[in-house]
Design a protein around this motif. Structure first.
Motif, PDB file in Angstrom:
ATOM      1  N   ILE A 102     -26.108   8.360  80.660  1.00  6.50           N
ATOM      2  CA  ILE A 102     -26.601   8.867  81.936  1.00  6.50           C
ATOM      3  C   ILE A 102     -25.403   8.909  82.870  1.00  6.50           C
ATOM      4  N   ARG A 103     -25.017  10.101  83.236  1.00 11.38           N
ATOM      5  CA  ARG A 103     -23.887  10.250  84.149  1.00 11.38           C
ATOM      6  C   ARG A 103     -24.393  10.935  85.385  1.00 11.38           C
ATOM      7  N   ASP A 104     -24.469  10.193  86.409  1.00 15.51           N
ATOM      8  CA  ASP A 104     -24.841  10.729  87.685  1.00 15.51           C
ATOM      9  C   ASP A 104     -23.514  10.967  88.404  1.00 15.51           C
ATOM     10  N   ARG A 105     -23.499  11.772  89.443  1.00 12.40           N
ATOM     11  CA  ARG A 105     -22.250  11.936  90.191  1.00 12.40           C
ATOM     12  C   ARG A 105     -21.804  10.604  90.782  1.00 12.40           C
ATOM     13  N   TYR A 106     -22.751   9.720  90.938  1.00 15.83           N
ATOM     14  CA  TYR A 106     -22.475   8.499  91.674  1.00 15.83           C
ATOM     15  C   TYR A 106     -22.344   7.254  90.802  1.00 15.83           C
ATOM     16  N   ILE A 107     -23.229   7.105  89.838  1.00 21.23           N
ATOM     17  CA  ILE A 107     -23.197   5.910  88.978  1.00 21.23           C
ATOM     18  C   ILE A 107     -23.255   6.347  87.517  1.00 21.23           C
ATOM     19  N   HIS A 108     -22.473   5.704  86.668  1.00 24.73           N
ATOM     20  CA  HIS A 108     -22.540   5.973  85.230  1.00 24.73           C
ATOM     21  C   HIS A 108     -23.087   4.737  84.528  1.00 24.73           C
ATOM     22  N   TRP A 109     -24.119   4.954  83.716  1.00 29.73           N
ATOM     23  CA  TRP A 109     -24.698   3.872  82.912  1.00 29.73           C
ATOM     24  C   TRP A 109     -24.022   3.868  81.540  1.00 29.73           C
ATOM     25  N   PRO A 110     -24.102   2.749  80.813  1.00 34.29           N
ATOM     26  CA  PRO A 110     -23.431   2.692  79.504  1.00 34.29           C
ATOM     27  C   PRO A 110     -23.979   3.736  78.530  1.00 34.29           C
ATOM     28  N   SER A 111     -23.131   4.155  77.600  1.00 30.97           N
ATOM     29  CA  SER A 111     -23.518   5.241  76.706  1.00 30.97           C
ATOM     30  C   SER A 111     -24.483   4.797  75.613  1.00 30.97           C
ATOM     31  N   ASP A 112     -24.695   3.481  75.462  1.00 30.33           N
ATOM     32  CA  ASP A 112     -25.641   3.058  74.423  1.00 30.33           C
ATOM     33  C   ASP A 112     -27.089   3.034  74.926  1.00 30.33           C
ATOM     34  N   ASP A 113     -27.307   3.576  76.110  1.00 33.75           N
ATOM     35  CA  ASP A 113     -28.664   3.647  76.666  1.00 33.75           C
ATOM     36  C   ASP A 113     -29.379   4.847  76.048  1.00 33.75           C
ATOM     37  N   THR A 114     -30.388   4.579  75.246  1.00 31.10           N
ATOM     38  CA  THR A 114     -31.059   5.680  74.537  1.00 31.10           C
ATOM     39  C   THR A 114     -32.475   5.945  75.053  1.00 31.10           C
ATOM     40  N   SER A 115     -32.845   5.319  76.170  1.00 33.79           N
ATOM     41  CA  SER A 115     -34.213   5.518  76.665  1.00 33.79           C
ATOM     42  C   SER A 115     -34.423   6.975  77.075  1.00 33.79           C
ATOM     43  N   ASP A 116     -35.641   7.447  76.898  1.00 33.60           N
ATOM     44  CA  ASP A 116     -35.893   8.857  77.224  1.00 33.60           C
ATOM     45  C   ASP A 116     -36.456   9.043  78.625  1.00 33.60           C
ATOM     46  N   VAL A 117     -36.680   7.940  79.328  1.00 37.27           N
ATOM     47  CA  VAL A 117     -37.083   8.046  80.734  1.00 37.27           C
ATOM     48  C   VAL A 117     -36.080   7.277  81.581  1.00 37.27           C
ATOM     49  N   PHE A 118     -36.002   7.647  82.849  1.00 42.06           N
ATOM     50  CA  PHE A 118     -35.147   6.951  83.803  1.00 42.06           C
ATOM     51  C   PHE A 118     -36.065   6.079  84.643  1.00 42.06           C
ATOM     52  N   ASN A 119     -35.934   4.763  84.490  1.00 46.15           N
ATOM     53  CA  ASN A 119     -36.853   3.842  85.148  1.00 46.15           C
ATOM     54  C   ASN A 119     -36.308   3.314  86.469  1.00 46.15           C
ATOM     55  N   ILE A 120     -37.095   3.489  87.519  1.00 45.20           N
ATOM     56  CA  ILE A 120     -36.748   2.920  88.824  1.00 45.20           C
ATOM     57  C   ILE A 120     -37.746   1.805  89.108  1.00 45.20           C
ATOM     58  N   GLY A 121     -37.227   0.595  89.241  1.00 45.05           N
ATOM     59  CA  GLY A 121     -38.088  -0.549  89.524  1.00 45.05           C
ATOM     60  C   GLY A 121     -38.075  -0.878  91.006  1.00 45.05           C
ATOM     61  N   ILE A 122     -39.234  -1.308  91.491  1.00 49.38           N
ATOM     62  CA  ILE A 122     -39.335  -1.760  92.885  1.00 49.38           C
ATOM     63  C   ILE A 122     -39.936  -3.150  92.846  1.00 49.38           C
ATOM     64  N   PHE A 123     -39.326  -4.064  93.570  1.00 40.27           N
ATOM     65  CA  PHE A 123     -39.849  -5.426  93.577  1.00 40.27           C
ATOM     66  C   PHE A 123     -40.841  -5.577  94.727  1.00 40.27           C
ATOM     67  N   GLY A 124     -42.082  -5.892  94.399  1.00 34.66           N
ATOM     68  CA  GLY A 124     -43.102  -6.118  95.424  1.00 34.66           C
ATOM     69  C   GLY A 124     -43.645  -4.839  96.024  1.00 34.66           C
ATOM     70  N   GLU A 125     -44.533  -5.015  96.969  1.00 35.71           N
ATOM     71  CA  GLU A 125     -45.136  -3.887  97.680  1.00 35.71           C
ATOM     72  C   GLU A 125     -44.135  -3.366  98.690  1.00 35.71           C
ATOM     73  N   ASN A 126     -43.967  -2.073  98.739  1.00 39.20           N
ATOM     74  CA  ASN A 126     -43.021  -1.539  99.712  1.00 39.20           C
ATOM     75  C   ASN A 126     -43.347  -0.098 100.032  1.00 39.20           C
ATOM     76  N   ASP A 127     -43.021   0.307 101.265  1.00 35.18           N
ATOM     77  CA  ASP A 127     -43.309   1.676 101.706  1.00 35.18           C
ATOM     78  C   ASP A 127     -42.557   2.724 100.898  1.00 35.18           C
ATOM     79  N   ILE A 128     -41.482   2.302 100.249  1.00 35.48           N
ATOM     80  CA  ILE A 128     -40.678   3.278  99.514  1.00 35.48           C
ATOM     81  C   ILE A 128     -41.399   3.768  98.254  1.00 35.48           C
TER      82      ILE A 128
END
Length: 143
Positions: A4-30
């Motif tokens: 996963i190469r974003d313009r901003y952050i690059h994740w390791p190349s051994d990441d084979t997941s087919d979804v991009f997971n965004i986690g949020i801790f707790g209840e939040n307006d975001i």
């Protein structure tokens, strides 16, 4: 195999997941705007999935973890749980970078800026792209 190469952050190349997971801790307006973005956008061709965690032990595989300032007393436990995993930790809590968090949003003179803790990024095998570094305030937690 595609890293996963974003313009901003690059994740390791051994990441084979087919979804991009965004986690949020707790209840939040975001939660709501993020779910809206997840419906319409992809990251490196992967569908975005939003996960919500309510305790540090719940945190499983995600690429980005947003830790709102409302749970700041749990930050040490949360960061302890994700240590050495390739999870980009982001927060708007004061002192998040100093505690080992990777990206902290801060308000300076009415503008949102962000701090980056490069040591934490490197420990998680993440790389910040030059685009991101140009915009960031770099934090050295060893000072």
């Amino acid at each position: 195999q595609m890293c996963i190469r974003d313009r901003y952050i690059h994740w390791p190349s051994d990441d084979t997941s087919d979804v991009f997971n965004i986690g949020i801790f707790g209840e939040n307006d975001i939660n709501i705007p993020l779910r809206e973005i997840a419906r319409k956008k992809t990251v490196s061709g992967r569908k975005i999935q939003i996960k919500q965690y309510n305790s540090p032990e719940d945190i499983d595989h995600c690429h980005i973890l947003f830790v709102p300032s409302g749970v700041k007393e749990m930050i040490p436990d949360i960061l302890g749980e994700v240590k050495n995993k390739s999870i980009l930790t982001v927060s708007d809590a004061d002192n998040f970078s100093e505690q080992g968090g990777m990206i902290t949003f801060i308000l300076i003179e009415g503008k949102i800026k962000f701090e980056i803790n490069i040591a934490s990024l490197e420990q998680a095998k993440l790389t910040a792209g030059s685009e991101l570094l140009k915009l960031a305030i770099l934090v050295d937690e060893n000072k």
